[in-house]
Motif scaffolding. Sequence first.
Motif, PDB file in Angstrom:
ATOM      1  N   PHE A  33     -43.384 132.211  95.979  1.00 24.94           N
ATOM      2  CA  PHE A  33     -43.431 131.836  94.683  1.00 24.94           C
ATOM      3  C   PHE A  33     -42.991 130.322  94.056  1.00 24.94           C
ATOM      4  O   PHE A  33     -42.214 129.412  94.803  1.00 24.94           O
ATOM      5  CB  PHE A  33     -41.855 132.377  94.150  1.00 24.94           C
ATOM      6  CG  PHE A  33     -42.010 134.005  94.582  1.00 24.94           C
ATOM      7  CD1 PHE A  33     -41.768 134.730  92.895  1.00 24.94           C
ATOM      8  CD2 PHE A  33     -41.489 135.177  95.499  1.00 24.94           C
ATOM      9  CE1 PHE A  33     -42.047 136.402  93.325  1.00 24.94           C
ATOM     10  CE2 PHE A  33     -41.506 136.196  95.207  1.00 24.94           C
ATOM     11  CZ  PHE A  33     -41.891 136.676  93.968  1.00 24.94           C
ATOM     12  N   ILE A  34     -43.740 130.209  93.186  1.00 27.44           N
ATOM     13  CA  ILE A  34     -44.498 128.553  92.668  1.00 27.44           C
ATOM     14  C   ILE A  34     -43.107 127.995  92.432  1.00 27.44           C
ATOM     15  O   ILE A  34     -42.975 127.449  92.286  1.00 27.44           O
ATOM     16  CB  ILE A  34     -45.641 129.045  91.224  1.00 27.44           C
ATOM     17  CG1 ILE A  34     -46.395 129.438  92.148  1.00 27.44           C
ATOM     18  CG2 ILE A  34     -45.449 127.706  90.586  1.00 27.44           C
ATOM     19  CD1 ILE A  34     -47.641 129.767  91.144  1.00 27.44           C
ATOM     20  N   ALA A  36     -55.320 130.581 103.795  1.00 27.24           N
ATOM     21  CA  ALA A  36     -54.111 129.736 103.156  1.00 27.24           C
ATOM     22  C   ALA A  36     -53.632 130.760 101.672  1.00 27.24           C
ATOM     23  O   ALA A  36     -52.697 130.206 100.867  1.00 27.24           O
ATOM     24  CB  ALA A  36     -53.696 128.638 102.751  1.00 27.24           C
ATOM     25  N   CYS A  37     -55.199 130.497 101.648  1.00 24.02           N
ATOM     26  CA  CYS A  37     -55.626 130.690  99.943  1.00 24.02           C
ATOM     27  C   CYS A  37     -56.214 132.734 100.048  1.00 24.02           C
ATOM     28  O   CYS A  37     -57.737 132.851 100.006  1.00 24.02           O
ATOM     29  CB  CYS A  37     -56.322 130.431  99.270  1.00 24.02           C
ATOM     30  SG  CYS A  37     -56.106 130.965  97.042  1.00 24.02           S
ATOM     31  N   GLU A  38     -54.784 134.075 100.130  1.00 22.47           N
ATOM     32  CA  GLU A  38     -55.934 134.993 100.116  1.00 22.47           C
ATOM     33  C   GLU A  38     -56.658 136.036  98.684  1.00 22.47           C
ATOM     34  O   GLU A  38     -55.804 135.888  98.016  1.00 22.47           O
ATOM     35  CB  GLU A  38     -54.204 135.936 100.577  1.00 22.47           C
ATOM     36  CG  GLU A  38     -55.280 137.071 100.738  1.00 22.47           C
ATOM     37  CD  GLU A  38     -53.996 138.461 101.352  1.00 22.47           C
ATOM     38  OE1 GLU A  38     -54.255 139.353 101.516  1.00 22.47           O
ATOM     39  OE2 GLU A  38     -52.945 137.689 101.127  1.00 22.47           O
ATOM     40  N   VAL A  69     -40.427 132.305 100.991  1.00 22.80           N
ATOM     41  CA  VAL A  69     -41.415 133.044 101.549  1.00 22.80           C
ATOM     42  C   VAL A  69     -40.705 134.448 101.557  1.00 22.80           C
ATOM     43  O   VAL A  69     -39.379 134.726 102.803  1.00 22.80           O
ATOM     44  CB  VAL A  69     -41.132 132.137 102.744  1.00 22.80           C
ATOM     45  CG1 VAL A  69     -42.470 133.399 103.854  1.00 22.80           C
ATOM     46  CG2 VAL A  69     -41.901 130.572 102.469  1.00 22.80           C
ATOM     47  N   TYR A  70     -41.617 135.481 101.560  1.00 21.22           N
ATOM     48  CA  TYR A  70     -41.850 136.448 102.097  1.00 21.22           C
ATOM     49  C   TYR A  70     -42.272 136.754 103.351  1.00 21.22           C
ATOM     50  O   TYR A  70     -43.700 137.151 102.887  1.00 21.22           O
ATOM     51  CB  TYR A  70     -41.373 137.680 101.028  1.00 21.22           C
ATOM     52  CG  TYR A  70     -40.751 137.326 100.194  1.00 21.22           C
ATOM     53  CD1 TYR A  70     -39.622 138.591 100.173  1.00 21.22           C
ATOM     54  CD2 TYR A  70     -40.008 136.322  98.921  1.00 21.22           C
ATOM     55  CE1 TYR A  70     -37.519 138.075  99.389  1.00 21.22           C
ATOM     56  CE2 TYR A  70     -39.670 136.825  97.871  1.00 21.22           C
ATOM     57  CZ  TYR A  70     -38.116 137.306  98.153  1.00 21.22           C
ATOM     58  OH  TYR A  70     -36.913 137.223  97.151  1.00 21.22           O
ATOM     59  N   ARG A  71     -42.091 137.338 104.262  1.00 21.49           N
ATOM     60  CA  ARG A  71     -43.223 137.360 105.244  1.00 21.49           C
ATOM     61  C   ARG A  71     -43.481 139.207 105.402  1.00 21.49           C
ATOM     62  O   ARG A  71     -42.011 139.526 106.283  1.00 21.49           O
ATOM     63  CB  ARG A  71     -42.788 136.383 106.515  1.00 21.49           C
ATOM     64  CG  ARG A  71     -43.443 136.843 108.267  1.00 21.49           C
ATOM     65  CD  ARG A  71     -43.533 136.084 108.909  1.00 21.49           C
ATOM     66  NE  ARG A  71     -43.747 136.496 110.054  1.00 21.49           N
ATOM     67  CZ  ARG A  71     -45.166 135.850 110.593  1.00 21.49           C
ATOM     68  NH1 ARG A  71     -45.927 134.520 109.786  1.00 21.49           N
ATOM     69  NH2 ARG A  71     -45.701 136.236 111.679  1.00 21.49           N
ATOM     70  N   THR A  72     -44.592 139.997 105.387  1.00 22.21           N
ATOM     71  CA  THR A  72     -44.283 140.823 106.031  1.00 22.21           C
ATOM     72  C   THR A  72     -45.817 141.326 106.362  1.00 22.21           C
ATOM     73  O   THR A  72     -46.670 140.614 106.723  1.00 22.21           O
ATOM     74  CB  THR A  72     -44.643 141.849 103.733  1.00 22.21           C
ATOM     75  OG1 THR A  72     -44.175 141.439 103.195  1.00 22.21           O
ATOM     76  CG2 THR A  72     -45.420 143.446 104.737  1.00 22.21           C
ATOM     77  N   ALA A 117     -47.279 133.670  91.941  1.00 26.41           N
ATOM     78  CA  ALA A 117     -46.727 132.677  93.671  1.00 26.41           C
ATOM     79  C   ALA A 117     -48.133 133.271  94.536  1.00 26.41           C
ATOM     80  O   ALA A 117     -49.647 133.452  93.462  1.00 26.41           O
ATOM     81  CB  ALA A 117     -46.067 134.449  94.756  1.00 26.41           C
ATOM     82  N   ASP A 118     -48.244 132.931  95.330  1.00 28.65           N
ATOM     83  CA  ASP A 118     -49.512 132.472  96.029  1.00 28.65           C
ATOM     84  C   ASP A 118     -48.956 133.217  97.438  1.00 28.65           C
ATOM     85  O   ASP A 118     -48.101 133.764  97.867  1.00 28.65           O
ATOM     86  CB  ASP A 118     -50.291 131.058  96.991  1.00 28.65           C
ATOM     87  CG  ASP A 118     -50.555 130.794  96.587  1.00 28.65           C
ATOM     88  OD1 ASP A 118     -51.531 131.532  96.831  1.00 28.65           O
ATOM     89  OD2 ASP A 118     -51.351 129.804  96.977  1.00 28.65           O
ATOM     90  N   SER A 119     -50.224 134.087  98.538  1.00 28.92           N
ATOM     91  CA  SER A 119     -49.480 134.877  99.666  1.00 28.92           C
ATOM     92  C   SER A 119     -50.934 133.726 101.025  1.00 28.92           C
ATOM     93  O   SER A 119     -52.095 133.000 100.084  1.00 28.92           O
ATOM     94  CB  SER A 119     -50.184 135.993  98.922  1.00 28.92           C
ATOM     95  OG  SER A 119     -51.810 135.834  99.077  1.00 28.92           O
TER      96      SER A 119
END
Length: 218
Positions: free
Chosen positions: A138-139, A79-81, A145-148, A90-92
Amino acid sequence: FFLIIRRPPGSTLDPLSAASDVYKRQGYTLAWPDYGTVVLPEYAETAVNGVNGGLILSYRISNRISINADPSYVQRGAACEPGWQPIFAADSRLLLDYVELPVMISFNQPVFHNKWNVSLKAGYGFSKIVSAHREEFFISSSKTVYRTKLDLDDPFSTSIVKTDHGAYGGLSVGYNLTFGSIFFESTYYHGMKNVDTENFLKNNSVNFNFGYIVSLCN
Protein backbone atom coordinates in the motif's frame (compact mmCIF):
# COMPACT_ATOMS: atom_id res chain seq x y z
CA PHE A 1 28.28 -19.63 -4.47
CA PHE A 2 28.89 -22.99 -6.08
CA LEU A 3 31.32 -25.87 -5.68
CA ILE A 4 32.45 -27.88 -8.68
CA ILE A 5 33.76 -31.43 -8.16
CA ARG A 6 35.83 -32.61 -11.09
CA ARG A 7 37.51 -35.95 -11.79
CA PRO A 8 40.57 -35.37 -14.00
CA PRO A 9 40.86 -37.52 -17.16
CA GLY A 10 43.97 -39.35 -15.89
CA SER A 11 42.27 -40.61 -12.73
CA THR A 12 40.04 -43.29 -14.28
CA LEU A 13 40.04 -45.86 -17.03
CA ASP A 14 36.40 -45.23 -17.86
CA PRO A 15 36.29 -42.87 -20.88
CA LEU A 16 32.79 -41.65 -20.07
CA SER A 17 33.71 -40.73 -16.49
CA ALA A 18 36.90 -39.11 -17.71
CA ALA A 19 34.95 -36.84 -20.00
CA SER A 20 32.27 -35.87 -17.49
CA ASP A 21 32.05 -33.24 -14.75
CA VAL A 22 29.32 -32.49 -12.22
CA TYR A 23 28.93 -28.92 -10.95
CA LYS A 24 26.82 -27.89 -7.93
CA ARG A 25 26.03 -24.19 -7.92
CA GLN A 26 24.13 -21.49 -6.03
CA GLY A 27 23.98 -17.78 -6.60
CA TYR A 28 22.08 -14.52 -7.02
CA THR A 29 19.45 -13.79 -9.68
CA LEU A 30 18.37 -10.40 -11.00
CA ALA A 31 15.09 -10.69 -12.94
CA TRP A 32 13.25 -8.03 -14.91
CA PRO A 33 10.33 -8.66 -17.27
CA ASP A 34 9.73 -7.52 -20.83
CA TYR A 35 6.42 -5.62 -20.79
CA GLY A 36 6.19 -5.05 -24.53
CA THR A 37 3.96 -2.03 -25.20
CA VAL A 38 2.37 -2.05 -21.73
CA VAL A 39 2.39 1.46 -20.25
CA LEU A 40 3.88 1.45 -16.74
CA PRO A 41 3.55 4.11 -14.04
CA GLU A 42 6.29 6.73 -14.08
CA TYR A 43 9.46 5.63 -12.21
CA ALA A 44 8.05 2.13 -11.81
CA GLU A 45 10.47 -0.43 -10.41
CA THR A 46 10.40 -3.61 -12.48
CA ALA A 47 13.32 -5.76 -11.26
CA VAL A 48 13.15 -8.38 -8.51
CA ASN A 49 15.97 -10.10 -6.63
CA GLY A 50 16.15 -13.84 -6.13
CA VAL A 51 18.39 -16.86 -5.79
CA ASN A 52 19.27 -19.82 -7.98
CA GLY A 53 20.79 -23.23 -7.43
CA GLY A 54 21.25 -26.54 -9.15
CA LEU A 55 23.64 -28.78 -11.03
CA ILE A 56 25.66 -28.58 -14.22
CA LEU A 57 26.12 -31.96 -15.87
CA SER A 58 28.94 -31.52 -18.37
CA TYR A 59 30.15 -33.94 -21.02
CA ARG A 60 33.42 -32.87 -22.64
CA ILE A 61 33.60 -33.56 -26.38
CA SER A 62 37.13 -32.15 -26.49
CA ASN A 63 39.40 -29.93 -24.38
CA ARG A 64 37.63 -26.89 -25.83
CA ILE A 65 34.01 -27.99 -26.32
CA SER A 66 31.47 -29.49 -23.91
CA ILE A 67 27.72 -30.07 -23.77
CA ASN A 68 25.97 -29.09 -20.53
CA ALA A 69 22.59 -29.95 -19.03
CA ASP A 70 21.78 -27.58 -16.15
CA PRO A 71 18.82 -28.75 -13.99
CA SER A 72 18.21 -25.78 -11.69
CA TYR A 73 15.88 -23.88 -9.40
CA VAL A 74 15.57 -20.14 -10.08
CA GLN A 75 13.45 -17.25 -8.80
CA ARG A 76 12.06 -14.77 -11.32
CA GLY A 77 9.14 -12.35 -11.40
CA ALA A 78 8.08 -8.74 -11.86
CA ALA A 79 8.24 -5.88 -9.39
CA CYS A 80 5.42 -4.10 -11.26
CA GLU A 81 2.71 -6.58 -12.20
CA PRO A 82 0.69 -5.43 -15.25
CA GLY A 83 -3.07 -5.62 -15.27
CA TRP A 84 -3.42 -5.27 -11.48
CA GLN A 85 -4.31 -1.59 -10.87
CA PRO A 86 -6.29 -0.91 -7.67
CA ILE A 87 -6.79 2.79 -8.54
CA PHE A 88 -3.09 3.33 -7.79
CA ALA A 89 -3.73 2.93 -4.05
CA ALA A 90 -1.29 0.03 -3.99
CA ASP A 91 1.41 -1.68 -5.99
CA SER A 92 1.96 -5.39 -6.52
CA ARG A 93 4.93 -7.66 -7.10
CA LEU A 94 4.81 -11.04 -8.79
CA LEU A 95 7.26 -13.69 -7.51
CA LEU A 96 7.72 -16.89 -9.54
CA ASP A 97 9.74 -19.97 -8.58
CA TYR A 98 10.83 -22.17 -11.49
CA VAL A 99 12.56 -25.46 -12.07
CA GLU A 100 14.34 -25.44 -15.41
CA LEU A 101 16.42 -27.62 -17.71
CA PRO A 102 18.54 -25.76 -20.26
CA VAL A 103 20.91 -27.64 -22.58
CA MET A 104 23.92 -25.64 -23.72
CA ILE A 105 27.11 -26.00 -25.69
CA SER A 106 30.20 -24.48 -24.08
CA PHE A 107 33.40 -23.27 -25.75
CA ASN A 108 36.42 -23.14 -23.42
CA GLN A 109 39.62 -21.19 -24.06
CA PRO A 110 42.71 -21.20 -21.77
CA VAL A 111 44.55 -17.85 -21.75
CA PHE A 112 47.64 -16.32 -20.15
CA HIS A 113 49.75 -19.50 -20.10
CA ASN A 114 46.77 -21.62 -18.97
CA LYS A 115 46.42 -19.70 -15.71
CA TRP A 116 43.01 -18.39 -16.75
CA ASN A 117 40.13 -20.06 -18.54
CA VAL A 118 37.33 -18.24 -20.41
CA SER A 119 34.15 -20.06 -21.41
CA LEU A 120 31.24 -18.97 -23.60
CA LYS A 121 28.03 -20.98 -23.69
CA ALA A 122 24.66 -20.79 -25.42
CA GLY A 123 21.58 -22.98 -25.62
CA TYR A 124 17.87 -23.41 -25.09
CA GLY A 125 15.75 -24.76 -22.28
CA PHE A 126 12.36 -25.35 -20.72
CA SER A 127 11.03 -24.41 -17.28
CA LYS A 128 7.98 -24.95 -15.08
CA ILE A 129 6.61 -22.88 -12.20
CA VAL A 130 6.54 -24.76 -8.90
CA SER A 131 5.08 -21.88 -6.87
CA ALA A 132 3.90 -18.30 -7.36
CA HIS A 133 3.14 -15.46 -4.95
CA ARG A 134 1.78 -11.93 -5.17
CA GLU A 135 2.91 -9.26 -2.72
CA GLU A 136 0.85 -6.08 -2.33
CA PHE A 137 2.31 -2.81 -1.04
CA PHE A 138 0.00 0.00 0.00
CA ILE A 139 1.38 3.37 -1.06
CA SER A 140 0.35 5.01 2.21
CA SER A 141 2.55 2.55 4.11
CA SER A 142 5.30 1.00 2.00
CA LYS A 143 6.13 -1.51 4.76
CA THR A 144 2.66 -3.05 4.71
CA VAL A 145 2.79 -6.25 2.66
CA TYR A 146 0.09 -8.79 1.91
CA ARG A 147 1.59 -11.98 0.53
CA THR A 148 -0.75 -14.34 -1.30
CA LYS A 149 0.09 -17.75 -2.73
CA LEU A 150 -1.45 -18.16 -6.18
CA ASP A 151 -3.33 -21.34 -7.05
CA LEU A 152 -1.81 -22.26 -10.41
CA ASP A 153 -4.41 -24.97 -10.99
CA ASP A 154 -7.36 -22.59 -10.68
CA PRO A 155 -7.85 -20.62 -13.94
CA PHE A 156 -10.42 -18.37 -12.24
CA SER A 157 -7.98 -17.09 -9.60
CA THR A 158 -4.86 -16.49 -11.72
CA SER A 159 -3.86 -16.14 -15.36
CA ILE A 160 -0.26 -17.23 -14.79
CA VAL A 161 1.14 -19.68 -17.36
CA LYS A 162 2.82 -22.63 -15.67
CA THR A 163 5.52 -23.32 -18.30
CA ASP A 164 8.12 -21.28 -20.14
CA HIS A 165 10.91 -21.81 -22.63
CA GLY A 166 13.67 -19.57 -23.88
CA ALA A 167 17.26 -18.91 -24.89
CA TYR A 168 20.32 -18.89 -22.64
CA GLY A 169 23.76 -17.35 -23.01
CA GLY A 170 26.62 -17.21 -20.54
CA LEU A 171 30.18 -16.22 -19.79
CA SER A 172 32.51 -17.70 -17.18
CA VAL A 173 36.05 -16.81 -16.12
CA GLY A 174 38.24 -19.07 -13.99
CA TYR A 175 41.68 -18.69 -12.43
CA ASN A 176 43.69 -21.87 -11.85
CA LEU A 177 45.29 -22.48 -8.45
CA THR A 178 47.47 -25.32 -7.16
CA PHE A 179 44.61 -27.50 -5.91
CA GLY A 180 41.74 -26.17 -8.01
CA SER A 181 40.51 -22.83 -9.31
CA ILE A 182 38.24 -19.93 -8.47
CA PHE A 183 35.39 -19.34 -10.85
CA PHE A 184 32.87 -16.62 -11.79
CA GLU A 185 29.87 -17.26 -14.03
CA SER A 186 27.07 -15.10 -15.39
CA THR A 187 24.14 -16.52 -17.38
CA TYR A 188 21.39 -14.57 -19.19
CA TYR A 189 17.89 -15.94 -19.88
CA HIS A 190 15.33 -14.56 -22.35
CA GLY A 191 11.86 -16.12 -22.14
CA MET A 192 9.80 -16.67 -25.27
CA LYS A 193 6.33 -17.19 -23.73
CA ASN A 194 4.11 -14.73 -21.93
CA VAL A 195 4.00 -15.38 -18.19
CA ASP A 196 0.43 -14.04 -18.09
CA THR A 197 -2.33 -15.09 -20.52
CA GLU A 198 -4.00 -11.67 -20.23
CA ASN A 199 -0.95 -9.40 -20.53
CA PHE A 200 2.33 -9.15 -22.41
CA LEU A 201 4.92 -10.21 -19.82
CA LYS A 202 8.04 -12.22 -20.64
CA ASN A 203 10.85 -13.33 -18.36
CA ASN A 204 14.34 -11.87 -18.48
CA SER A 205 16.97 -12.67 -15.87
CA VAL A 206 20.70 -12.84 -15.17
CA ASN A 207 22.31 -15.31 -12.76
CA PHE A 208 25.58 -14.50 -10.98
CA ASN A 209 27.59 -17.36 -9.45
CA PHE A 210 31.00 -17.44 -7.81
CA GLY A 211 32.82 -20.43 -6.41
CA TYR A 212 35.80 -22.76 -6.10
CA ILE A 213 36.59 -25.83 -8.20
CA VAL A 214 38.13 -28.81 -6.38
CA SER A 215 39.70 -31.86 -8.05
CA LEU A 216 39.11 -35.06 -6.08
CA CYS A 217 41.91 -37.01 -7.77
CA ASN A 218 45.30 -36.12 -9.12
